[in-house]
Design an enzyme around this catalytic site. Structure first.
Site, mmCIF file in Angstrom:
data_model
loop_
_atom_site.group_PDB
_atom_site.id
_atom_site.type_symbol
_atom_site.label_atom_id
_atom_site.label_comp_id
_atom_site.label_asym_id
_atom_site.label_seq_id
_atom_site.Cartn_x
_atom_site.Cartn_y
_atom_site.Cartn_z
ATOM 1 N N ASP A 43 -63.767 -55.443 -16.716
ATOM 2 C CA ASP A 43 -63.253 -56.442 -15.759
ATOM 3 C C ASP A 43 -63.604 -56.078 -14.320
ATOM 4 O O ASP A 43 -63.026 -56.602 -13.390
ATOM 5 C CB ASP A 43 -61.731 -56.592 -15.912
ATOM 6 C CG ASP A 43 -60.986 -55.276 -15.740
ATOM 7 O OD1 ASP A 43 -61.631 -54.235 -15.553
ATOM 8 O OD2 ASP A 43 -59.742 -55.304 -15.799
ATOM 9 N N LYS A 51 -51.626 -45.166 -11.732
ATOM 10 C CA LYS A 51 -50.625 -46.088 -11.162
ATOM 11 C C LYS A 51 -49.473 -45.357 -10.437
ATOM 12 O O LYS A 51 -48.303 -45.477 -10.833
ATOM 13 C CB LYS A 51 -50.053 -47.009 -12.255
ATOM 14 C CG LYS A 51 -51.076 -47.527 -13.264
ATOM 15 C CD LYS A 51 -51.602 -48.895 -12.920
ATOM 16 C CE LYS A 51 -52.952 -49.221 -13.495
ATOM 17 N NZ LYS A 51 -53.105 -49.469 -14.886
ATOM 18 N N ASP A 109 -62.225 -55.814 -9.040
ATOM 19 C CA ASP A 109 -61.633 -56.012 -10.354
ATOM 20 C C ASP A 109 -61.297 -57.504 -10.409
ATOM 21 O O ASP A 109 -60.524 -57.991 -9.588
ATOM 22 C CB ASP A 109 -60.372 -55.117 -10.430
ATOM 23 C CG ASP A 109 -59.592 -55.273 -11.723
ATOM 24 O OD1 ASP A 109 -59.608 -56.366 -12.312
ATOM 25 O OD2 ASP A 109 -58.947 -54.295 -12.134
HETATM 26 N N1 GDD Z 1 -61.813 -52.333 -26.352
HETATM 27 C C1 GDD Z 1 -60.704 -52.099 -25.661
HETATM 28 N N2 GDD Z 1 -59.590 -51.705 -26.330
HETATM 29 N N3 GDD Z 1 -60.714 -52.264 -24.323
HETATM 30 C C2 GDD Z 1 -59.577 -52.021 -23.651
HETATM 31 C C3 GDD Z 1 -58.382 -51.622 -24.271
HETATM 32 C C4 GDD Z 1 -58.393 -51.463 -25.691
HETATM 33 O O1 GDD Z 1 -57.394 -51.134 -26.342
HETATM 34 N N4 GDD Z 1 -57.429 -51.478 -23.305
HETATM 35 C C5 GDD Z 1 -58.027 -51.775 -22.131
HETATM 36 N N5 GDD Z 1 -59.315 -52.121 -22.337
HETATM 37 C C6 GDD Z 1 -60.294 -52.536 -21.327
HETATM 38 C C7 GDD Z 1 -59.811 -53.673 -20.445
HETATM 39 O O2 GDD Z 1 -60.184 -54.931 -20.975
HETATM 40 C C8 GDD Z 1 -60.547 -53.396 -19.149
HETATM 41 O O3 GDD Z 1 -61.870 -53.891 -19.181
HETATM 42 C C9 GDD Z 1 -60.612 -51.877 -19.120
HETATM 43 O O4 GDD Z 1 -60.466 -51.439 -20.463
HETATM 44 C C10 GDD Z 1 -59.505 -51.268 -18.241
HETATM 45 O O5 GDD Z 1 -58.235 -51.719 -18.708
HETATM 46 P P1 GDD Z 1 -57.221 -52.527 -17.776
HETATM 47 O O6 GDD Z 1 -56.092 -52.926 -18.635
HETATM 48 O O7 GDD Z 1 -57.941 -53.584 -16.996
HETATM 49 O O8 GDD Z 1 -56.725 -51.351 -16.843
HETATM 50 P P2 GDD Z 1 -56.288 -51.412 -15.316
HETATM 51 O O9 GDD Z 1 -57.108 -52.371 -14.542
HETATM 52 O O10 GDD Z 1 -54.816 -51.536 -15.255
HETATM 53 O O11 GDD Z 1 -56.658 -49.904 -14.861
HETATM 54 C C11 GDD Z 1 -57.937 -49.372 -15.151
HETATM 55 O O12 GDD Z 1 -58.915 -49.824 -14.249
HETATM 56 C C12 GDD Z 1 -58.702 -49.453 -12.866
HETATM 57 C C13 GDD Z 1 -59.883 -49.991 -12.068
HETATM 58 O O13 GDD Z 1 -59.916 -51.385 -12.165
HETATM 59 C C14 GDD Z 1 -57.804 -47.836 -15.087
HETATM 60 O O14 GDD Z 1 -58.994 -47.310 -15.567
HETATM 61 C C15 GDD Z 1 -57.518 -47.365 -13.652
HETATM 62 O O15 GDD Z 1 -57.514 -45.955 -13.603
HETATM 63 C C16 GDD Z 1 -58.602 -47.916 -12.723
HETATM 64 O O16 GDD Z 1 -58.303 -47.545 -11.366
HETATM 65 MG MG MG Z 2 -58.345 -53.958 -14.931
#
Ligand code: GDD
Ligand code: MG
Length: 365
Positions: A113, A164, A224
């Site tokens: 994303d 977070k 993002d």
């Molecule tokens: N295949 C798969 N399976 N993908 C997953 C899963 C899962 O179980 N869980 C999450 N993802 C994918 C999401 O679709 C996204 O593309 C990515 O992994 C990160 O997950 P998010 O749920 O979007 O996390 P976030 O935005 O709260 O936090 C993450 O991204 C931040 C930067 O945008 C973390 O990596 C943070 O540390 C980081 O700063």
């Molecule tokens: Mg995200």
């Protein structure tokens, strides 16, 4: 030792339904939301192939129908795509473990994303130079509390990883940008078919066990796309230059268009319409006489009747905005929405797919 980028495979994490992007993701899965009239993922693929990376593995929680039917094996896009779907969500690291049969050397992981123009070639070279097990791209943000904060020393070695944190407790505003270069053996710490996250388990574990985890900070473009504001922003940011329209677009000679405006095919713009870029208009849209559009993203097959005002908003597919209606100020319309004549929608109102709003209604959030 420099790395041949064509040997570096990339795993893209695609999970979740994009609930925060609703109603846009009620009709289109998050990786497929249109950015400059192309699915979001296509921009990520382009960035990877610009760096010579062609072997791309999509690690998916579920396979939304239209991803595979649009991209197939990737050959039309100059890449080689592999799809792996989890039986249940495995978390970010569990999802990568789940595709480890395709990985045999230094590889990349990307959050699906995020869009960035990060220099991946330099990042991989940095990883090699440091002899790192994991290298995490960092980007500065104003409020780090929604992200993973990474604390590194002057040499770039990661000291702490805090997912977070409370805003006041974040040691810096440099966050995990969601791009990693990894050595395959880090996956030995992840159990197969078990939920596991890089951010809360694997990175902290690598630090605890004294392994070389490096940060790669950069001020490259980074976003993002998980919220409507950011979804609009990436479209408007990536749009540049002159107005772009192919021969199928029919613009009346009295219409005033100030770029950058991107038209999909077969759009019609009637007399006295004013469009002030940045604006993205999907294919098959009809904009009737006297309407005004500024800083907006309009998905395909939407009709704006006469004298409508569409400003600072996102309009889904197949909508109809009736005469004199005003849709402004952060409003987000899902697909197949009808806005009755002389309505006024503002203040970030979101309208679900398929809803009709009666004429003369005022809605504000
Ligand atoms: N295949 C798969 N399976 N993908 C997953 C899963 C899962 O179980 N869980 C999450 N993802 C994918 C999401 O679709 C996204 O593309 C990515 O992994 C990160 O997950 P998010 O749920 O979007 O996390 P976030 O935005 O709260 O936090 C993450 O991204 C931040 C930067 O945008 C973390 O990596 C943070 O540390 C980081 O700063
Ligand atoms: Mg995200």
């Amino acid at each position: 030792m420099s790395q041949n980028m064509s040997e570096v495979k990339a795993v893209i994490l695609v999970g979740g339904e994009g609930t925060r992007l609703r109603p846009l993701t009620s009709s289109v899965p998050k990786p497929m939301v249109p950015v400059l009239n192309k699915p979001f993922l296509q921009h990520v693929f382009k960035h990877l192939s610009n760096h010579g990376i062609r072997d791309i593995i999509l690690a998916l929680c579920y396979l939304p129908d239209n991803i595979q039917s649009y991209f197939g094996d990737g050959s039309d896009f100059g890449i080689n795509l592999t799809y792996v779907v989890e039986d249940f969500p495995l978390g970010t690291a569990g999802a990568v473990k789940n595709v480890s049969q395709y990985i045999d050397s230094t590889f990349l992981v990307l959050n699906g994303d995020v869009y960035t123009d990060l220099d991946l070639t330099s990042m991989v070279a940095f990883h090699k130079e440091k002899g790192a097990k994991a290298t995490i791209a960092l980007t500065p943000v104003e409020d780090p509390s929604a992200y993973g904060v990474v604390d590194a020393d002057a040499d770039g070695r990661v000291k702490r990883f805090i997912e977070k944190p409370k805003r006041e407790e974040a040691p810096s505003n440099m966050i995990n940008a969601g791009t990693y270069v990894l050595e395959p053996d880090v996956l030995a710490h992840v159990e197969p078919q078990k939920f596991c996250m890089f951010e809360r388990f694997l990175f902290p574990l690598l630090l605890e066990t004294g392994q070389a985890v490096y940060a790669y900070p950069s001020d490259a473009y980074w976003i993002d796309i998980g919220t409507p504001d950011n979804y609009a922003k990436i479209n408007l940011d990536l749009l540049s230059g002159e107005t772009q329209a192919d021969d199928s677009v029919d613009v009346h000679s009295s219409a005033k268009i100030t770029g950058p405006v991107l038209f999909g095919s077969n759009c019609v713009v009637e007399a006295d319409v004013v469009i002030e870029g940045p604006v993205v208009i999907g294919s098959g849209c009809i904009i009737k006489s006297g309407s005004f559009v500024r800083r907006a993203i309009i998905w395909p097959d939407t009709h704006l009747d006469s004298w409508t005002t569409i400003k600072d908003c996102v309009v889904g597919m197949g909508c109809r905005i009736e005469a004199n209606a005003c849709v402004v100020d952060g409003t987000v319309l899902g697909s197949d929405v009808v806005i009755g004549d002389s309505c006024h929608l503002s203040g970030g109102v979101r309208i679900d797919c398929g809803k009709s709003i009666d004429p003369d209604t005022t809605l504000k959030r």
